[in-house]
Enzyme design. Structure first.
Site, PDB file in Angstrom:
ATOM      1  N   CYS A 172      -8.428   1.804   1.092  1.00 12.05           N
ATOM      2  CA  CYS A 172      -8.261   0.409   0.680  1.00 12.05           C
ATOM      3  C   CYS A 172      -9.023  -0.495   1.641  1.00 12.05           C
ATOM      4  O   CYS A 172      -9.156  -0.184   2.823  1.00 12.05           O
ATOM      5  CB  CYS A 172      -6.782   0.023   0.675  1.00 12.05           C
ATOM      6  N   ARG A 205       0.818  -1.224   0.000  1.00 10.65           N
ATOM      7  CA  ARG A 205       0.000   0.000   0.000  1.00 10.65           C
ATOM      8  C   ARG A 205       0.850   1.273   0.000  1.00 10.65           C
ATOM      9  O   ARG A 205       0.487   2.297   0.587  1.00 10.65           O
ATOM     10  CB  ARG A 205      -0.971   0.008   1.191  1.00 10.65           C
ATOM     11  N   GLU A 238     -27.038   7.974   1.505  1.00  8.69           N
ATOM     12  CA  GLU A 238     -26.053   8.994   1.103  1.00  8.69           C
ATOM     13  C   GLU A 238     -26.696   9.941   0.101  1.00  8.69           C
ATOM     14  O   GLU A 238     -27.309   9.498  -0.854  1.00  8.69           O
ATOM     15  CB  GLU A 238     -24.835   8.301   0.494  1.00  8.69           C
ATOM     16  N   HIS A 258     -16.953  12.144   3.366  1.00  6.16           N
ATOM     17  CA  HIS A 258     -15.739  11.724   2.664  1.00  6.16           C
ATOM     18  C   HIS A 258     -14.805  12.899   2.388  1.00  6.16           C
ATOM     19  O   HIS A 258     -13.757  12.730   1.778  1.00  6.16           O
ATOM     20  CB  HIS A 258     -16.116  11.023   1.356  1.00  6.16           C
ATOM     21  N   GLY A 291     -22.939   5.234  12.479  1.00 10.92           N
ATOM     22  CA  GLY A 291     -22.393   4.101  13.228  1.00 10.92           C
ATOM     23  C   GLY A 291     -20.997   4.286  13.777  1.00 10.92           C
ATOM     24  O   GLY A 291     -20.769   4.168  14.974  1.00 10.92           O
TER      25      GLY A 291
END
Length: 756
Positions: A514, A15, A663, A692, A430
């Site tokens: 990821c 990564r 959303e 986001h 949540g």
């Protein structure tokens, strides 16, 4: 016969891509350092494919965030809120479009077809397309000059690019594409002039339910390109399903056609047998599954190649994965803790390229050279069969088509009396921020460097902290924060039978995010309560209701790498059956507001309209089965994100959840518009801000979203919540945003009182 690849994972074996991006965003590294790291990664990915002896290596599939965003920026399709007139786009512009900035809301993000990858949606309204640079040419020349690789530039085709965008009218589709065509022609011409001998033009939208009129438009597009650049070496590439208009597609004036013989492979093969294949074209055949992680049965795949050879000469046949390998992890070589039998039947990106080379050798008659690989493949498949993991009863048939005995209208007054919530109740989805301390605590415990007693004590401290914060903010329905969960699917998979987990099986979901999907390798079953302890502890700290938080059966299915020997409906109902036990355990422990998240229900929807109802039927059935047995007063919530939900509003209603949150904010009002044409009469929350993005929206901005929503939805059923979970956000911005959200809800309540 050649081999080809359609795209390679961007993220790196460890990564490195993610780490480089996040370091840059945190201002820990410079733009020059970021670009240097990215170049090193990009070239390394090409070297790996070169070592795997791939003949046609893709270039230009690498990106700093998203390949659709790359195309939009290359074509100057940059919303005005990100640019002063005449400005040249910078890296800051690029990332602002993806992530938002202090002054501009991010572009919408949604699913890439029916996958768990998300792309940034181009905004075409008021666009004045211009070529800001030729990115595929830069990638082609870099590979050629640095590594001596004559690569295959990858471009998202004009039809699919526009169909994936927003801000154009359907009756002006042709006009919109025509405005981009000169830019496509310039990009392709410059590639041809530079010596490119194969250019991959992705048109995945050709596998959706397109109309005959649109297929005729596609034909005209490629005729125009061919008229402008005679004999351009274009490989028109499709994937994820069979093409809808086979005869028309294979007749397009291009050098080669790429078809998926894994997903929708039976239909493509049937069309090939029925209509043949043009003798002047190359068939690029997707024969290795690019979306799942199981090894191929090489003898079966070789037989498929043999069948293809009945219709296409060997020298016009290219073997490749079914789609870009973006959707699978990089390599299995670091998976040292998996059961050897399971590891033996896994193939990630690098291993899939090895399989391609083996199949090429078999097709060339060089069986002796790959004898060892074939025998290893046989042995691995035999060991899986012998393991017994996949034997036994699959699922209880009595779960299908179960539903709650009372209708929503019967449940609603009982729940209102029980919960006594205010108008426009506020809640979150949540999760709360997972700081370095949270992640470190989990990591130490997993490594055995922290005792379970100390781990649980620390987790309780995080729960207590955020219950207190929620109460101080004035939220009405609380959550425990999910600090014990690394991933919303992995967490449950670790506690259910039938799942396995990789050490390094990461794939890109969106931007630098990821995920490490679990592997469903056998029958799924419940073992012990998974969420009860944390939720009950949180509830003990407050008089306000705390929601139990579960991931739904369809999302667990769609966000896992799934066994390939059973229908998906069977596996979904196995998971649902396991979840019924968890729902019962929560209810018996006094948790009677339970959220069963289904953010991935939309992405499993087949791409062809005629296949969609069957999927929706079993997806709805699995969700309902997980909670059909609860009391009428138990309030079932669900959450969904990133999707064109107006396409499936009936299925959403059929889920029969008491409250759904969806959303909304990144769609810039389009989701709200969908309810102008549709009646929805259950509890609903349309996300009032985008989680986001690090940007904190104002109270007024969120109040405007609520006002707009209340023009199409009844206030008595409306909930106020963020778009999604807050796991990836910083604590300070989370508290600031939620404070504004609660204030916006209170202001909206006052406005409603005044109107009344």
């Amino acid at each position: 016969m050649l081999t080809s690849n359609l795209g390679y994972p961007r993220i790196g074996e460890n990564r490195e891509w993610k780490k480089a991006l996040e370091s840059f965003w945190a201002n820990d590294t410079t733009e020059e350092q970021l670009l240097a790291t990215m170049k090193e990664l990009r070239l390394n990915h090409l070297r790996v494919q070169q070592e795997q002896e791939v003949d046609l290596i893709p270039v230009g599939d690498f990106t700093l965030y998203d390949h659709v965003l790359d195309m939009a920026v290359m074509f100057g399709i940059i919303p005005k809120r990100f640019l002063q007139q005449g400005d040249t786009p910078t890296l800051s512009t690029y990332f602002a479009m993806a992530r938002g900035s202090k002054n501009a809301q991010a572009c919408e993000m949604t699913k890439w077809y029916n996958t768990n990858y998300h792309y940034i949606v181009p905004e075409l309204h008021d666009a004045a397309p211009r070529l800001t640079k030729n990115a595929p040419l830069e990638a082609y020349l870099e590979a050629k000059n640095e590594l001596g690789i004559d690569g295959k530039p990858v471009i998202l085709g004009p039809y699919s690019f526009v169909k994936l965008a927003k801000g154009y009218e359907e009756d002006k589709l042709q006009e919109t594409i025509q405005s981009l065509l000169p830019l496509y022609i310039q990009v392709i011409q410059e590639l041809v002039d530079a010596g490119a001998r194969s250019i991959q033009v992705d048109e995945p939208s050709l596998v959706t339910s397109i109309s005959a009129r649109e297929m005729a438009l596609v034909t005209r597009i490629y005729e125009q390109i061919n008229e402008a650049i005679a004999d351009a070496p274009l490989f028109l590439q499709t994937y994820f399903d069979a093409v809808t208009f086979y005869e028309e597609v294979v007749s397009l004036p291009v050098k080669g056609i790429g078809l998926d013989f894994v997903h929708g492979g039976a239909k493509n093969l049937e069309a090939l047998r029925t209509f043949g294949f043009p003798e002047d074209k190359v068939l690029a055949a997707g024969i290795i599954d690019g979306r799942n992680i199981w090894i191929s049965n090489l003898r079966e795949r070789h037989e498929l190649v043999h069948q293809l050879e009945q219709h296409v000469a060997k020298d016009r046949l290219v073997l490749q994965p079914s789609c870009s390998l973006l959707h699978v992890p990089v390599t299995t070589k670091r998976e040292e803790k998996l059961d050897p039998t399971l590891l033996g039947v896994l193939a990630f990106a690098n291993e899939k390229l090895t399989e391609l080379h083996t199949l090429k050798q078999l097709a060339a008659g060089n069986e002796a050279e790959v004898k060892e690989a074939l025998e290893a493949n046989d042995d691995a498949l035999a060991a899986l069969e012998k393991s017994g993991w996949r034997s036994g009863a699959a699922t209880s048939h009595n779960l299908e088509n179960k539903k709650r005995p009372q209708s929503f209208n019967e449940r609603r007054p009982l729940q209102e009396e029980k919960w006594q919530l205010p108008l426009l109740p506020t809640t979150t989805i949540g999760s709360f921020p997972q700081t370095k301390d949270v992640r470190r605590t989990r990591s130490l415990w997993r490594k055995g460097e922290l005792s379970t007693v100390e781990y649980e004590r620390t987790m309780k401290s995080y729960i207590e902290k955020w219950i207190n914060i929620q109460e101080e903010l004035g939220l009405d329905v609380l959550v425990h924060g999910e600090f014990e969960r690394n991933d919303m699917v992995e967490f449950f998979g670790e506690k259910l039978d039938g799942f396995a987990f990789t050490a390094n099986g990461w794939v890109q979901s969106y931007g630098s995010r990821c995920v490490k999907p679990p592997i469903i390798y056998g029958n799924v079953s419940f073992t012990e309560p998974m969420t009860v302890a944390e939720t009950v502890y949180a509830q003990s700290l407050t008089d306000k209701p705390v929601k139990g938080m579960l991931t739904g059966p369809v999302t667990i299915l769609n966000w896992s790498f799934v066994r390939d020997d059973l229908p998906l409906t069977v596996i979904a109902h196995q998971i649902a059956e396991a979840l019924t036990h968890e729902v019962t355990a929560l209810e018996e422990a006094g948790i009677e507001m339970i959220q069963i998240d289904e953010p991935a229900i939309r992405e499993g929807l087949p791409l062809k309209a005629e296949d969609q109802q069957e999927y929706l039927d079993w997806a709805v059935s699995a969700f309902r089965a997980s909670c059909a047995h609860v009391k009428a007063t138990t309030q079932i919530h669900t959450h969904m994100c990133y999707s064109e939900f107006h396409e499936m509003i009936e299925a959403i209603d059929d889920l029969d959840a008491d409250v759904i949150s969806i959303e909304t904010s990144r769609s810039h009002g389009e989701m709200i518009s969908a309810f102008e044409k549709t009646t929805y009469e259950k509890g609903i929350g349309l996300g009032v801000y985008d989680i986001h993005s690090p940007r904190v929206p104002s109270e007024e901005e969120m109040l405007n979203v609520i006002r707009r929503a209340l023009t199409v939805l009844p206030a008595s059923l409306f909930w106020v919540n963020p778009d999604c979970g807050l796991k990836t956000r910083a604590e300070k911005e989370t508290v600031a945003a939620l404070k504004n959200m609660v204030a916006a809800a209170r202001a909206a309540r006052e406005e409603l009182k005044t109107k009344a």
